[in-house]
Each structure stands twice: as C-alpha cells, then as structure tokens.
Scaffold this motif. Structure first.
Motif, PDB file in Angstrom:
ATOM      1  N   TYR A   3       1.086  -1.104  -0.100  1.00  8.50           N
ATOM      2  CA  TYR A   3       0.181  -0.392  -0.566  1.00  8.50           C
ATOM      3  C   TYR A   3       0.611   0.962   0.416  1.00  8.50           C
ATOM      4  CZ  TYR A   3      -3.580  -3.726   1.035  1.00  8.50           C
ATOM      5  OH  TYR A   3      -4.514  -3.993   1.202  1.00  8.50           O
ATOM      6  N   THR A  49       2.013   4.679   1.017  1.00  5.79           N
ATOM      7  CA  THR A  49       1.542   5.581   1.959  1.00  5.79           C
ATOM      8  C   THR A  49       2.560   6.260   2.808  1.00  5.79           C
ATOM      9  OG1 THR A  49       1.405   2.305   3.507  1.00  5.79           O
ATOM     10  CG2 THR A  49       1.562   4.510   5.148  1.00  5.79           C
ATOM     11  N   ASN A  63       6.849   1.885  -1.318  1.00  9.06           N
ATOM     12  CA  ASN A  63       5.556   2.304  -1.093  1.00  9.06           C
ATOM     13  C   ASN A  63       6.074   3.706  -0.195  1.00  9.06           C
ATOM     14  OD1 ASN A  63       4.093   1.299  -3.347  1.00  9.06           O
ATOM     15  ND2 ASN A  63       4.322  -0.538  -1.942  1.00  9.06           N
ATOM     16  N   ASP A  93      -2.747   5.710  -0.824  1.00  7.00           N
ATOM     17  CA  ASP A  93      -3.359   4.354   0.142  1.00  7.00           C
ATOM     18  C   ASP A  93      -4.219   5.040   1.524  1.00  7.00           C
ATOM     19  OD1 ASP A  93      -3.714   3.047  -2.357  1.00  7.00           O
ATOM     20  OD2 ASP A  93      -2.397   1.863  -1.851  1.00  7.00           O
ATOM     21  N   TYR A  94      -2.722   4.950   2.044  1.00  4.51           N
ATOM     22  CA  TYR A  94      -2.996   5.384   3.498  1.00  4.51           C
ATOM     23  C   TYR A  94      -2.384   6.555   4.733  1.00  4.51           C
ATOM     24  CZ  TYR A  94      -5.219   0.795   4.381  1.00  4.51           C
ATOM     25  OH  TYR A  94      -6.174  -0.339   3.868  1.00  4.51           O
TER      26      TYR A  94
END
Lengths: 283, 96
Positions: free
Chosen positions: A46, A48, A96, A128-129
C-alpha cells in the motif's frame, strides 16, 4: 442498481484512509508504532505516507532513519514555502513509503486546521494510507493530528496513567474530530497495547490485556511486547517491523495484517509463548 | 497456570489494585463527556454537596449518568459510601 454500487465504490476507494496514532501520554510508543505501522502497510503493497505532527519536537525522521534528508517540513508546506513534493521524503528501502517531517523550529499553532486539511487532501490523492503521528498531550498538535482521522490507533502501556490518558483521548476522538462534529459517523478506534510484559502480568505486577481492554472497551489490534528490539532498531533508524525475526517486529507485522483484515491470533499474551531470547532478557 | 493463582493470592497483587483504581477514575472521567445533558456535571456537584451534609465522602463518590434504553432516558446515580457506613455500601437510584 449495479451502476449505483459502482459509483459509491469508486467514491470510497479514491480517498486515502487517514489514521491517527495517538495516546495522550508521552513515551508510550506512538512514534515507534507510527513508523512500524506505516512501514508495515508499505511492505504489504500500500502506498503510505507517515506525517509527524509533533511540531517543535520532531522525532519520526530519526526513528525512520531519514533525519539527514529533511530539507522542508510540514509547516513549510502549510505556509506555502515548499511544495508537498519537495517536502515528502521518499523512503529508499520501501518504494511505497514517504515521510513528512515536522518542523523543529516553529510553534504548534502553525498547524492550522485549514492547512492540515489541504496537505492531507493532497496526500490522499497519491497514497492509500496517511498515518498521522500525534504529539503527546491533548493540546493543539494532538487535536490537529486527530481532526481528520477515519481511524485511530490508541497506543497504551499497561500502566495506570497511560490507560487513563488513553481514555481521555477516546473521549476527544468521539467529540473533537471532523467525523464527530459533522455527524459523519465515528472514528474507528483500535487499541495497541505496547511494552507488554507477560511475565510481570503473570506475577500480578502489571495490568493484563483483559484489564486494559475491559476498561477502555475498544477492540484490540495488537499487543507489542516490551522488547530489546525497539531500542536496537531506533538506535539504527530502522523501524522495528523491518526485522520480523524479533518479537516486537513480528508483533507489529501481525498488527498490520489484522488491520488489513487478516485473522491472526494474538501472541506474547502468555509467558509460555515467549521465545528463548525473550525468556533470557525479559525482566 | 493454576499454581500461579495460588502464588498470586498470597501476596499483594498490585495489578488488581491498579485495575480497580482505574475503573473508578475512568468511570468518573466518562461522566463529563458525550451522552447526557450538559447540566449533568452540575447535578453531580449538587448531589455531592447534599450527601456531604450527612456524611463524609470522597470527591469521586457520586456518579451520575444518563442512559438511553428502548426509547427511555434513564438517570442513574451511584453514591459510594465510606467504609464505616457499610451496611449496603452502594445505593442506586433510577428515575425516568
């Protein structure tokens, strides 16, 4: 019917999830947890970003090992002195993962709610986060960190002052966040119990997991054992989750997996489940 | 683990003390927030003053909260009396 579902789904997935790591009390492991949680999400694929909200006392950069790469910070971006792109530090070990450092020189009021919103919205387009590492206390910085949160990791030590402060923070999460103020539902709360020592719990010298979950009444996401690995990894500027051979590292990896919806039994609850090294060094 | 329990009961279990203290503190803390009208803290203060006309109680002896249950608002008061007054140490009252 199908069309409606698609539209709703598209709307949700386009937005990043904003997660605040908070506790009220200082020194319980917020930054350690933020670093490992964000790194764990990145490892799982993800995109992040982890943002340090502790203006004046930044430390996330140090824990993440990027302290020499900080050129611009969160406050610079809010005040338009740098673009987000310039200020974001891309982690060299994890593709990421990106870090946004706090300002070391400004005061906390520099984190205006409008400014924080603009930065988080821009981050939400790419990531995404977004993990918000809250400062200790319940003053402005902590408020700014939790205000836009969708979910919260409440980091708690099995110790009276930490549990009481966590309960205070839960009260703020249910009243002082955008979700609460605008009636958009509630911030999803997760308990992260850190510095847990099963041997002391067995001797009746430390609050147990059950005691803490009973009092705080929020779902348990992870138990992180008191561990030599935490200091070892912060010494080196490597998030503890990077070494899943260690007890705390594997506990954080489990925590991330649970956050992503996987079933994983809690470990480090009982003395018996400690490894040989844990037995040797656990006090 | 059973032998551990025996071991525990023989010495002072500080974790139990911590748990009991925390439960009280947290219960007290939660009264001031969220559910319930804003006069609740003042009601609590008044109740405490009234109780203190008759007996000495601690600052956190009086607990009040409003619960919503099946369309009914229930005001619950909990007054913990000091040790020497025991005979029914906690009195409870509910009204709609």
């Amino acid at each position: 019917m199908t069309r409606h579902l698609l539209i709703i789904f598209g709307g949700l997935s386009a937005l990043a999830k904003i997660i605040v790591v908070t506790s009220g009390k200082g020194g319980v492991g917020k930054t350690t947890t933020s670093a490992s949680f964000a790194t764990g999400l990145a490892v799982r694929g993800y995109k992040t970003a982890v943002v340090d909200f502790d203006v004046g006392l930044r430390n996330l950069d140090l824990i993440m090992g990027v302290e020499r790469r900080v050129v611009f910070d969160f406050v610079n971006v809010i005040q338009g002195e740098a673009t987000l792109r310039q200020a974001l530090i891309r982690d060299k070990r994890y593709d990421n993962l990106a870090i946004l450092a706090a300002s070391q020189t400004r005061d906390k009021e520099a984190l205006t709610i409008d400014g924080v919103q603009r930065v988080l919205e821009e981050l939400a387009k790419e990531f995404d986060y977004v993990v918000c590492d809250s400062p200790a206390g319940i003053e402005h910085g902590a408020y700014a960190a939790m205000y836009f949160a969708d979910e919260a990791l409440v980091v708690t030590n099995p110790e009276v002052s930490s549990v009481r402060d966590s309960d205070r923070v839960l009260g703020l999460l249910s009243s002082k966040t955008r979700k609460a103020e605008q009636g958009e539902g509630t911030v999803r709360e997760h308990l992260v119990l850190t510095r847990y020592n099963p041997a002391r719990v067995a001797k009746g010298e430390m609050l147990s997991v059950d005691d803490v979950t009973d009092i705080l009444a929020i779902p348990l996401l992870g138990i992180i054992p008191e561990s030599q690995a935490v200091l070892n990894s912060s010494n080196q500027g490597v998030p503890v989750v990077a070494d899943t051979e260690t007890d705390a590292g594997s506990a954080y990896a489990d925590m991330v997996a649970r956050f992503l919806g996987e079933e994983r039994a809690h470990r480090f609850v009982e003395v018996e489940k400690k490894g040989f090294l844990g037995r040797l060094f656990g006090t | 683990m059973d032998w551990m329990k025996l071991f525990r009961s023989e010495r002072k279990n500080s974790a139990h003390v911590a748990r009991d203290r925390l439960k009280l503190v947290v219960m007290h803390q939660r009264e001031g927030r969220g559910a319930g009208p804003d006069w609740l803290p003042r009601l609590r203060e008044d109740l405490l003053a009234v109780v203190r006309r008759y007996t000495e109680v601690a600052d956190d002896a009086v607990h009040v909260r409003v619960q919503h249950d099946q369309g009914v608002d229930l005001l619950e008061m909990n007054i913990a009396l000091p040790e020497e007054e025991r005979g029914g140490s906690v009195s409870k009252a509910g009204s709609t």
